[in-house]
Design a protein around this motif. Sequence first.
Motif, short mmCIF file in Angstrom:
data_model
loop_
_atom_site.label_atom_id
_atom_site.label_comp_id
_atom_site.label_asym_id
_atom_site.label_seq_id
_atom_site.Cartn_x
_atom_site.Cartn_y
_atom_site.Cartn_z
N PRO A 323 0.81 -1.22 0.00
CA PRO A 323 0.00 0.00 0.00
C PRO A 323 0.85 1.27 0.00
O PRO A 323 0.38 2.33 -0.39
CB PRO A 323 -0.81 -0.11 1.30
CG PRO A 323 -0.81 -1.56 1.64
CD PRO A 323 0.53 -2.05 1.18
N GLY A 324 2.11 1.17 0.46
CA GLY A 324 3.00 2.32 0.47
C GLY A 324 3.65 2.56 -0.88
O GLY A 324 3.44 1.83 -1.85
N GLU A 325 4.49 3.59 -0.93
CA GLU A 325 5.13 3.97 -2.19
C GLU A 325 6.38 3.13 -2.45
O GLU A 325 7.08 2.72 -1.53
CB GLU A 325 5.54 5.45 -2.15
CG GLU A 325 4.36 6.41 -2.10
CD GLU A 325 3.55 6.39 -3.38
OE1 GLU A 325 4.15 6.24 -4.47
OE2 GLU A 325 2.32 6.51 -3.29
N PHE A 326 6.64 2.89 -3.74
CA PHE A 326 7.91 2.34 -4.19
C PHE A 326 8.72 3.52 -4.72
O PHE A 326 8.33 4.14 -5.72
CB PHE A 326 7.71 1.29 -5.29
CG PHE A 326 8.98 0.72 -5.84
CD1 PHE A 326 9.61 -0.34 -5.21
CD2 PHE A 326 9.57 1.26 -6.98
CE1 PHE A 326 10.79 -0.88 -5.72
CE2 PHE A 326 10.74 0.74 -7.50
CZ PHE A 326 11.36 -0.34 -6.86
N VAL A 327 9.81 3.85 -4.04
CA VAL A 327 10.58 5.06 -4.37
C VAL A 327 11.93 4.64 -4.95
O VAL A 327 12.84 4.23 -4.21
CB VAL A 327 10.78 5.94 -3.12
CG1 VAL A 327 11.56 7.20 -3.50
CG2 VAL A 327 9.44 6.29 -2.50
N PRO A 328 12.10 4.71 -6.29
CA PRO A 328 13.39 4.35 -6.91
C PRO A 328 14.36 5.52 -6.86
O PRO A 328 14.00 6.67 -7.14
CB PRO A 328 13.00 4.00 -8.34
CG PRO A 328 11.77 4.82 -8.60
CD PRO A 328 11.07 5.01 -7.29
N VAL A 329 15.61 5.23 -6.50
CA VAL A 329 16.64 6.26 -6.41
C VAL A 329 17.87 5.75 -7.15
O VAL A 329 18.43 4.71 -6.79
CB VAL A 329 17.01 6.57 -4.95
CG1 VAL A 329 18.11 7.63 -4.91
CG2 VAL A 329 15.79 7.02 -4.15
N ASN A 330 18.31 6.49 -8.18
CA ASN A 330 19.55 6.16 -8.87
C ASN A 330 20.67 6.91 -8.16
O ASN A 330 20.90 8.10 -8.39
CB ASN A 330 19.48 6.57 -10.34
CG ASN A 330 20.69 6.11 -11.13
OD1 ASN A 330 21.75 5.85 -10.57
ND2 ASN A 330 20.53 5.99 -12.44
#
Length: 575
Positions: A323-330
């Motif tokens: 339910p939470g966010e998937f936060v991609p960080v390069n």
Amino acid sequence: MNPANHNQISYFEAIVEAFDGMVYVCSPDNRIEFVNRQVAEQLGRDPVGEACHRVLYGNAEVCPWCPEQDVFRGKPVRWEFKHPTTGRWYYNMATPIAHPDGAISKLSLCLDITEKKQAENALLESQRRLSTLMNNLPGIVYRCRADESFVMEFASRGSKRLLGFEPHELIGTGPNAFQRIVHPDDRKNMLDLVRETVAMRRPFSFIYRIRAASGDEKWVWEQGEGVFDDDDQLVALEGFISDVTAYKEVELDLRKENLRLRSSISDRYRFGDIIGKSEPMQAVYDLILKAAASDASVIIFGESGSGKELVARAIHRLSDRRPGEFVPVNCGAIPKGLMEREFFGHMKGAFTGASSDKGGFLDSADGGTLFLDEIGEIGQDMQVKLLRVLDGVGYTPLGGIKLKRSDFRVVAATNRDLVKLVKDGRMREDFFYRIRILPIQLPPLRERKGDIPLLIDHFLSTLAKGNKEPRHLPVRVREAMETYSWPGNVRELQNVLHTYITLGKLDLIGQISDSAVDEPPLSIGGGLRKRMDAVEKKMILSALEASRWHRGRAAEALQLNYKTLQRKMKAHGIN
């Protein structure tokens, strides 16, 4: 003597002698004036003239429990006392007797109630033990009225430990009455089940959800039965409620895990957006499932373009954090001077141009998953700060003073040798072990070439525009792609297909030129028969590709009957 008075005296004597206890009369100076037979037999003599407190109770002074002054003032008195010598209990009734000359005597009727008192004490002790037991049980002992909603009328003190409510808060129909705090989705089923089982004169037992005083949801197990009167009418419900949250959560986790396994096993040529049915990919799918069932940090190793972010997204979607966010960080794309601001956010006025507060990656990932791609590019200073966050210490936005915390899960990825980075002093050892709890190794595409046909068909389908049918690659193009080493992995395959569909050119670096796609038969070595066989095989493969390997339609396109096509396919080694 008046006959009437004589009769009254006779009646009095009969009553006194029949009384199963001591009867005696005392003067104002506590001298005994009269005793009945029971007193004389108990003492073994006639005590008339002696002090009552001395002869009856062995006290030198007036008995401390004796309310003699109230009696001599004309007031009847009743009381219980324990004999100091024998230890027996007595119930005493003292009444004033007024004489014609104005003097007052005290009439005492004393009944031995030791057995009754012992029974009462035993009952009180039993009640005390029962109360102690009920209030120390790890749950709620209750009694409910036999009304439509089974309103609770008694609850043990275990309600405070189980739910955080005092017993009186659960009783009746108040805002926290027991029926009100049962989960709305479970309330009707619970009441229906109670009514059905009680109607059959059977005990009931079921599990349901309930809201605690803290607002948290708990799973409880209730067991009880109906209480019926002599006319077989239901008068109450009595039972016990215990906390089974931990057991239920384990059961639900196992159920979710089984569901994940079942859903994945039915379609194991792909896993979400990940394509592949080879043995190495099946092992990756199993690791994804195990990682999704945990909340520990995950690190994904693999070459560039092998699909590390797809694996991270699959873990997130299957986990309880979906339910939470998937936060991609390069991490490799962030300048080192901006990394702290990007991760932790900043406050208004923290630097020139900071016109308002702005959250960072950690704020966005609260309750979800933080995907750190190219984690080997994070400097040691930032590693220390992230390590503090992962250890629960928290972080402070740039320009802020208030400590913040974020509940997120780390899934990292890298194509670098992190062990070598640790040895070279470019990565902290404690940071390395903090993120490398559940490792997943992605195989390069060259090690799972059996998946290339699936990937080609998948990308051809996604590259088709609108309702247009996916394009079919010539056999030669397919053969070239299936034998190519793909140093750029799946990403390179997707880009090569996109170029071919758009420009009609196959661009495999150093492997094949555009002219090789339509290679003429004369370039094939050997005689005429060999060249004709090569052309025939190519035509059959092209027909099969065009018909999606439907042999009947391929035979029609080649103007062959079905058996002839099968024979030729066998001769050319086409399966």
